[in-house]
Design a protein around this motif. Structure first.
Motif, PDB file in Angstrom:
ATOM      1  N   ARG A   1       0.849  -1.197   0.000  1.00 45.45           N
ATOM      2  CA  ARG A   1       0.000   0.000   0.000  1.00 45.45           C
ATOM      3  C   ARG A   1       0.882   1.243   0.000  1.00 45.45           C
ATOM      4  NH1 ARG A   1      -0.264   2.584   4.894  1.00 45.45           N
ATOM      5  NH2 ARG A   1       0.760   1.512   6.629  1.00 45.45           N
ATOM      6  N   VAL A   2       0.246   2.385  -0.283  1.00 44.45           N
ATOM      7  CA  VAL A   2       0.937   3.669  -0.203  1.00 44.45           C
ATOM      8  C   VAL A   2       0.971   4.093   1.256  1.00 44.45           C
ATOM      9  CG1 VAL A   2       0.891   6.100  -0.869  1.00 44.45           C
ATOM     10  CG2 VAL A   2       0.252   4.337  -2.528  1.00 44.45           C
ATOM     11  N   ALA A   3       2.171   4.202   1.818  1.00 43.60           N
ATOM     12  CA  ALA A   3       2.307   4.615   3.221  1.00 43.60           C
ATOM     13  C   ALA A   3       2.109   6.112   3.373  1.00 43.60           C
ATOM     14  CB  ALA A   3       3.682   4.199   3.753  1.00 43.60           C
ATOM     15  N   TRP A   4       2.637   6.890   2.419  1.00 39.36           N
ATOM     16  CA  TRP A   4       2.400   8.338   2.418  1.00 39.36           C
ATOM     17  C   TRP A   4       2.704   8.888   1.025  1.00 39.36           C
ATOM     18  CZ3 TRP A   4       6.697  11.057   1.023  1.00 39.36           C
ATOM     19  CH2 TRP A   4       7.963  10.518   1.329  1.00 39.36           C
ATOM     20  N   HIS A   5       2.135  10.061   0.747  1.00 34.42           N
ATOM     21  CA  HIS A   5       2.314  10.716  -0.539  1.00 34.42           C
ATOM     22  C   HIS A   5       2.075  12.200  -0.346  1.00 34.42           C
ATOM     23  CE1 HIS A   5       0.711  11.927  -4.677  1.00 34.42           C
ATOM     24  NE2 HIS A   5       1.983  11.678  -4.853  1.00 34.42           N
ATOM     25  N   ARG A   6       3.005  13.044  -0.788  1.00 30.82           N
ATOM     26  CA  ARG A   6       2.825  14.488  -0.592  1.00 30.82           C
ATOM     27  C   ARG A   6       3.702  15.280  -1.561  1.00 30.82           C
ATOM     28  NH1 ARG A   6       5.324  12.709   4.222  1.00 30.82           N
ATOM     29  NH2 ARG A   6       7.556  13.204   4.360  1.00 30.82           N
ATOM     30  N   GLU A   7       3.340  16.532  -1.753  1.00 23.86           N
ATOM     31  CA  GLU A   7       4.179  17.457  -2.506  1.00 23.86           C
ATOM     32  C   GLU A   7       5.342  17.873  -1.621  1.00 23.86           C
ATOM     33  OE1 GLU A   7       3.885  21.678  -4.998  1.00 23.86           O
ATOM     34  OE2 GLU A   7       2.145  20.944  -3.868  1.00 23.86           O
ATOM     35  N   ILE A   8       6.548  17.912  -2.192  1.00 20.83           N
ATOM     36  CA  ILE A   8       7.718  18.242  -1.369  1.00 20.83           C
ATOM     37  C   ILE A   8       8.441  19.496  -1.822  1.00 20.83           C
ATOM     38  CG2 ILE A   8       8.076  15.827  -0.710  1.00 20.83           C
ATOM     39  CD1 ILE A   8      10.493  15.846  -2.672  1.00 20.83           C
ATOM     40  N   ALA A   9       8.221  19.961  -3.054  1.00 23.35           N
ATOM     41  CA  ALA A   9       8.914  21.162  -3.518  1.00 23.35           C
ATOM     42  C   ALA A   9       8.163  21.769  -4.685  1.00 23.35           C
ATOM     43  CB  ALA A   9      10.347  20.831  -3.934  1.00 23.35           C
ATOM     44  N   ALA A  10       8.322  23.072  -4.853  1.00 17.45           N
ATOM     45  CA  ALA A  10       7.775  23.794  -6.001  1.00 17.45           C
ATOM     46  C   ALA A  10       8.904  24.615  -6.580  1.00 17.45           C
ATOM     47  CB  ALA A  10       6.613  24.678  -5.578  1.00 17.45           C
ATOM     48  N   THR A  11       9.220  24.390  -7.831  1.00 10.31           N
ATOM     49  CA  THR A  11      10.398  24.986  -8.447  1.00 10.31           C
ATOM     50  C   THR A  11      10.024  25.675  -9.746  1.00 10.31           C
ATOM     51  OG1 THR A  11      11.081  23.219  -9.970  1.00 10.31           O
ATOM     52  CG2 THR A  11      11.576  22.888  -7.613  1.00 10.31           C
ATOM     53  N   PRO A  12      10.932  26.487 -10.295  1.00 10.10           N
ATOM     54  CA  PRO A  12      10.694  27.085 -11.615  1.00 10.10           C
ATOM     55  C   PRO A  12      11.266  26.258 -12.751  1.00 10.10           C
ATOM     56  CG  PRO A  12      12.603  28.121 -10.624  1.00 10.10           C
ATOM     57  CD  PRO A  12      12.102  27.097  -9.612  1.00 10.10           C
ATOM     58  N   HIS A  13      11.697  25.025 -12.481  1.00 13.31           N
ATOM     59  CA  HIS A  13      12.424  24.238 -13.471  1.00 13.31           C
ATOM     60  C   HIS A  13      11.493  23.550 -14.471  1.00 13.31           C
ATOM     61  CE1 HIS A  13      15.746  25.034 -10.892  1.00 13.31           C
ATOM     62  NE2 HIS A  13      15.374  24.182  -9.950  1.00 13.31           N
ATOM     63  N   LEU A  14      12.018  23.351 -15.684  1.00 14.73           N
ATOM     64  CA  LEU A  14      11.386  22.510 -16.694  1.00 14.73           C
ATOM     65  C   LEU A  14      11.996  21.123 -16.529  1.00 14.73           C
ATOM     66  CD1 LEU A  14      11.573  24.985 -19.719  1.00 14.73           C
ATOM     67  CD2 LEU A  14       9.578  24.482 -18.284  1.00 14.73           C
ATOM     68  N   ILE A  15      11.417  20.334 -15.654  1.00 15.73           N
ATOM     69  CA  ILE A  15      12.036  19.079 -15.216  1.00 15.73           C
ATOM     70  C   ILE A  15      11.915  18.025 -16.313  1.00 15.73           C
ATOM     71  CG2 ILE A  15      12.047  17.284 -13.447  1.00 15.73           C
ATOM     72  CD1 ILE A  15      10.665  19.322 -11.581  1.00 15.73           C
ATOM     73  N   THR A  16      13.076  17.465 -16.722  1.00 13.05           N
ATOM     74  CA  THR A  16      13.078  16.428 -17.758  1.00 13.05           C
ATOM     75  C   THR A  16      13.510  15.070 -17.220  1.00 13.05           C
ATOM     76  OG1 THR A  16      15.285  17.232 -18.381  1.00 13.05           O
ATOM     77  CG2 THR A  16      13.427  17.993 -19.701  1.00 13.05           C
ATOM     78  N   SER A  17      14.175  15.024 -16.067  1.00 12.01           N
ATOM     79  CA  SER A  17      14.556  13.743 -15.474  1.00 12.01           C
ATOM     80  C   SER A  17      15.030  13.960 -14.052  1.00 12.01           C
ATOM     81  CB  SER A  17      15.666  13.054 -16.280  1.00 12.01           C
ATOM     82  OG  SER A  17      16.925  13.663 -16.026  1.00 12.01           O
ATOM     83  N   PHE A  18      15.069  12.873 -13.309  1.00 11.99           N
ATOM     84  CA  PHE A  18      15.674  12.839 -11.981  1.00 11.99           C
ATOM     85  C   PHE A  18      16.790  11.793 -11.992  1.00 11.99           C
ATOM     86  CE2 PHE A  18      11.518  14.579 -11.148  1.00 11.99           C
ATOM     87  CZ  PHE A  18      11.709  15.477 -10.103  1.00 11.99           C
ATOM     88  N   GLY A  19      17.756  11.960 -11.120  1.00 10.69           N
ATOM     89  CA  GLY A  19      18.824  10.987 -11.001  1.00 10.69           C
ATOM     90  C   GLY A  19      19.471  11.075  -9.636  1.00 10.69           C
ATOM     91  N   LEU A  20      20.319  10.117  -9.347  1.00 13.11           N
ATOM     92  CA  LEU A  20      21.075  10.101  -8.093  1.00 13.11           C
ATOM     93  C   LEU A  20      22.559  10.186  -8.415  1.00 13.11           C
ATOM     94  CD1 LEU A  20      19.191   7.259  -6.164  1.00 13.11           C
ATOM     95  CD2 LEU A  20      18.970   9.723  -5.784  1.00 13.11           C
ATOM     96  N   SER A  21      23.269  11.020  -7.678  1.00 13.20           N
ATOM     97  CA  SER A  21      24.717  11.084  -7.848  1.00 13.20           C
ATOM     98  C   SER A  21      25.350   9.851  -7.221  1.00 13.20           C
ATOM     99  CB  SER A  21      25.260  12.350  -7.190  1.00 13.20           C
ATOM    100  OG  SER A  21      25.220  12.219  -5.770  1.00 13.20           O
ATOM    101  N   HIS A  22      26.658   9.727  -7.375  1.00 10.09           N
ATOM    102  CA  HIS A  22      27.356   8.595  -6.771  1.00 10.09           C
ATOM    103  C   HIS A  22      27.198   8.600  -5.250  1.00 10.09           C
ATOM    104  CE1 HIS A  22      29.382   7.040 -10.351  1.00 10.09           C
ATOM    105  NE2 HIS A  22      29.507   8.305 -10.746  1.00 10.09           N
TER     106      HIS A  22
END
Length: 937
Positions: free
Chosen positions: A391-412
């Motif tokens: 099940r979904v334990a929680w879900h929420r908005e976490i940030a509002a930005t001016p970006h044109l978001i095309t992807s997310f990633g994790l650094s090393h």
């Protein structure tokens, strides 16, 4: 001056003391313009300056009292800051950490002639501002890169691309390249190998990732640009609209990859074994959590809903029968497995182009550990949700930005990164500390304005907004303009007063079509009130004030509920609310009656005030090209007044009076102009190109009638039980779906949001308009096969298949049948019907569809032991139950086998009789010729 016969909307804004009006007897355009400005903006001007002609030219007073800043919602916990800001990245669309290195691989958008798609490397912590070249692919759009789990030793990297760009026939492909295992760590020339390829003319998907099982998962779109033209969403016989799962290490004979034996559709006749899940429109970005093995996609919606899905084996996510959890094409054939609703769903008021994300790992953001983080390209908002596997334990908005978001990633190191199409990489950090976050806010999303959340004391009462000098008197503050519109929208019987506030000396950007462009800080207020028992302002009751504001380049809407003593109004909760309100009614006990009222949510506001509509609805040429009337009866043209007073950045061109809306209920105007004015005001915010309405109809007033796709058009989604239904059936209101939707409340109602009551005057107006429409040639006749004796032997020779194709669409055959790769899927595919049947048989199936019904397309008729009778399509049978979707129903019924007394084939075809009775004989023959031609077309 333009009067247009509209009903004056009286405003309470009164001229300021000392404001001059033109001297009596002044004539000419300059005097008229000065009069107009003085009347319209009396509350926003100082004493006038004298002109050479002796007329007055009012000066604009800046609006300085606004306190509409920030938002009433709690502060969001995360912000963004530039990451490796010294590295110049133009149009980045994807980022991933390259295993075994300290590099990030970034895809830079390309594909245009002379600008190949590029993959570059960036060394984290490097001082150089120039990224290292890694791979260039000319003529193709590169969407993403995935590295093999054994990359450190085998050097395998996988590239997802679409091309050739600019060509009408394009393909998606995943290719493998080999990277050298020693400096300079370059791609080995000639190592490119295409593993898998499929056609795609639009939605491509473009996500990839390896799972803990060592298999490659990839997301594919439905291949078309609009409304699932190829009808691929619910099919499992192609690779479109799906998530694929393939084995890149153990290829099958004759393939460059292997199909895992435990894939869900292996062994299903006709199905592609590569499919892992299906029913997706455009799954933009895919992520696999290496810890839990969860597979996630972010799915671009079409009209109203964006979705994110936790992808599981064999699941069907509904497109294009559903958009998210909402019906889209009710009558399209469904896939072999039940529809599963999205894990997360967002209305277009808060998201317009969802960008899938990543599952956060690495401990740098403890509060997000294990959560799926994703965002929206158009609005810049970011959400996170944790799914524990059941099940979904929680879900929420976490940030509002001016970006044109095309992807997310994790650094090393586990930092959460995003790519911004506008340029550069950004890191998501905690606003006030979250383990690895330093608690500072750098660059974008720094807590200012509308997206900082809670940085200002957002007005909780209308009197605190600074829009009014007095809310009790509904008097605007200095600098705030009262205005009126030609065709007010339906507000459940309420009238409206309208105000506009522009801060300082900011100005309007004129737009010829749709809403004008307003500056940051602009506020538009609509106050809704019920007239007194005699229909006047005397003893009127204010119900609600709706406030729309532009902050930091984005629009937000808020509602305020008026108190009982009519002195002020209180902010309504974000989710909106339902209530009963009082209004005068001379026939009710005590002169008052109670009425249901919906105070819209924040999302409801932007459902109509959408990007496609230009956000502001009344502030547009078609609505504002009219006189504004002040108490006392003085009237003057609004647009000219605003221009004279300097409210436009550039003077707008003079608009023609015939392009303006009119009062829909003023009989001085012809009925079509009034009906189309009503449709524009109430329906066109969604029913425009790229709007929120999934019908093809275009209802803007300026749209030529032959481009509206409504008069004589067949409904794409639902007939609501109307026989021989059309959106607007000329001369036949009772067969018109548009009228039905306006006439009802509940399923299918129009307008779909907020309204609780039917606009009876509008129903009468639209009925009159439809009844007066020329139905064209009367029903040619109730055609019989005997009427065509001797005409069929030479078909298709001597006929016009192209004219037959037009008739095929005209009568609505394409809503149920596919041909030439387009159309519906309820009935059989007719692409090669000419090879299976002759012209006589085809004609008979058109004129008498119930004579022979193919078993696979027959409806079932079921009687239960309790005496109920159901007619519909059997969707599935298993575990002693039958899942039946009754004709015209939104939801299926589940019938236990033991409860079924009689089950038979329904003797009446789902295809209605008489569909071609409105065609002339030559048109019928051309239609048969088109179908008979088959593959020879």
């Amino acid at each position: 001056m333009i009067h247009d016969g509209e009903r004056p909307v009286m405003q309470r804004g009164l001229p300021r003391a000392g404001a001059s009006l033109p001297r009596p007897g002044a004539t000419g355009p300059r005097a008229m313009a000065a009069c107009a400005a003085a009347v319209l903006i009396a509350s926003s001007t100082t004493a006038s300056e004298s002109t050479a002609s002796g007329a007055a030219s009012p000066r604009r007073v800046p609006w300085t009292t606004s306190r509409v800043v920030g938002t009433p919602d709690p502060p969001l916990p995360f912000v963004t800051r530039p990451y490796l800001p010294h590295v110049e990245l133009k149009n980045p669309v994807f980022v991933i950490a390259e295993p075994g290195t300290r590099h990030l691989a970034v895809v830079l958008q390309g594909g245009d002639p002379g600008r190949p798609s590029r993959v570059v490397r960036i060394q984290e912590g490097q001082s150089s501002s120039s990224p290292e070249p890694f791979l260039e692919i000319p003529g193709r759009l590169v969407y993403g890169v995935a590295f093999h789990p054994g990359y450190a030793t085998n050097g395998f990297a996988f590239v997802f691309s679409n091309g050739r760009t600019g060509e009408p026939e394009r393909t998606n492909q995943i290719q493998r390249v080999t990277v050298q295992r020693q400096p300079p760590w370059a791609v080995v020339p000639g190592s490119e190998r295409v593993l898998i390829e499929w056609r795609s003319g639009g939605h491509d998907g473009g996500g990839m990732g390896f799972g803990p099982d060592g298999l490659l998962y990839a997301s594919t779109g439905d291949g078309s640009n609009d409304s699932d033209t190829w009808d691929s969403g619910q099919t499992v016989d192609d690779l479109l609209g799906a998530v694929l799962r393939i084995d890149v290490d153990r290829p099958d004979p004759g393939r460059a990859y292997g199909i895992p034996r435990d894939n869900p559709f292996v062994g299903l006749p006709g199905a592609r074994g590569e499919l892992w899940a299906y029913g997706l429109r455009n799954p933009w970005r895919l992520a696999v959590d290496p810890v839990s093995g969860q597979v996630w996609v972010g799915n671009n919606g079409q009209d109203l809903w964006e979705t994110a899905h936790l992808v599981r084996r064999g699941e069907n996510y509904g497109w294009s029968v559903f958009e998210g959890s909402h019906l889209f094409y009710r009558n399209r054939r469904r896939g072999p497995t039940p529809v599963v609703p999205p894990t997360f769903e967002h209305h277009h008021s808060e998201a317009r182009s969802l960008t899938g994300g990543v599952v956060v790992r690495g401990g740098r953001l403890p509060s997000l550990e294990g959560a799926y983080v994703y965002g929206d390209h158009s609005t810049g908002r970011i959400w996170a949700g944790l799914h524990d596997g059941s099940r979904v334990a929680w879900h929420r908005e976490i940030a509002a930005t001016p970006h044109l978001i095309t992807s997310f990633g994790l650094s090393h190191a586990g930092e959460l990164l995003l790519t911004d199409l506008g340029g550069g990489l950004h890191q998501v950090v905690a606003a006030k500390g979250d383990g690895g976050g330093d608690g500072t806010s750098h660059g974008s999303g720094n807590g200012m304005g509308a997206h900082g959340r809670g940085t200002a004391a957002f007005p909780r009462r209308l009197s605190e907004t600074g829009v009014f000098a007095s809310t009790r008197d509904l008097a605007p503050a200095p600098g705030v303009l009262a205005y009126s519109v030609n065709a007010p929208g339906w507000a459940d019987g309420a009238e409206a007063d309208r105000l506009l506030g522009l801060p300082g000396d900011s100005r309007i950007t004129h737009a010829e079509h749709r809403g004008w462009g307003l500056p940051d800080g602009a506020v538009v207020v609509q106050t809704l009130w019920f007239p007194g028992a005699d229909g006047s302002r005397a003893r009127s009751r204010r119900v609600e004030s709706r406030l729309l504001t532009r902050q930091d380049g984005r629009w937000a809407g808020y509602s305020y509920r008026w108190n009982a003593d009519q002195t002020d109004a209180d902010l309504v909760p974000a989710a909106g609310m339902d209530a009963e309100v009082e209004r005068a009614d001379a026939d009710a006990p005590g002169g008052l009656r109670r009425q249901r009222w919906r105070f819209p949510s924040r999302s409801d506001c932007l459902g109509c005030h959408s990007r496609a509509a230009g956000f502001v609805l009344g502030l547009s040429d078609v609505q504002m090209l009219r006189d504004h009337v002040q108490p006392g009866g003085r009237a003057a043209p609004q647009i000219q007044a605003l221009a004279v007073a300097g409210f436009f950045a550039d003077p707008p061109p003079k608009a023609a009076p015939k392009t303006a809306l009119v009062d829909p209920f003023n009989p001085a105007f012809e009925v079509e102009r009034r009906a189309r004015s009503y449709l524009h005001a109430n329906c066109a915010p969604c029913h425009v190109e790229a709007g929120g309405g999934n019908a093809r109809m275009q209802l803007e007033f300026v749209t030529a009638r032959d481009r509206m796709e409504v008069i004589g058009a067949r409904p794409q989604h639902d007939t609501f039980g109307l026989r021989d239904a059309m959106l607007v059936a000329p001369g036949a209101p009772d067969r018109s779906v548009l009228l039905h939707r306006v006439s009802t409340r509940g399923r299918g109602q129009m307008p779909p949001l907020v309204s609780q009551s039917v606009d009876a005057r509008a129903v009468a107006l639209l009925r009159e308009w439809i009844a007066r429409l020329d139905p064209g040639p009367a029903t040619a006749r109730a055609w019989k096969t005997s009427d065509f004796a001797g005409d069929l032997g030479s078909l298709p020779g001597g006929r016009s298949p192209s004219a037959g194709k037009a008739s095929f669409k005209k009568v609505g055959c394409n809503q149920c049948h596919r041909i030439e790769g387009e159309g519906g899927s309820v009935g059989p595919d007719l692409s090669h019907v000419g090879q299976r049947s002759n012209a006589a048989a085809i004609l008979e199936s058109i004129l008498d569809p119930s004579r022979v019904i193919a078993p696979e397309h027959a409806l079932a008729e079921i009687e239960t032991v309790s005496g109920e009778t159901w007619v519909g399509r059997v969707e599935s049978e298993s575990n002693g139950t039958v899942v039946l979707r009754p004709v015209g129903a939104d939801e299926p019924v589940v019938l236990k086998a033991g409860d079924i007394r009689v089950r038979r084939v329904h003797p009446v075809s789902g295809m209605p009789e008489g569909m071609v009775n409105g065609l002339a004989k030559d048109e019928v023959l051309d239609l048969v010729a088109y179908l008979t031609a088959g593959s020879a077309r």
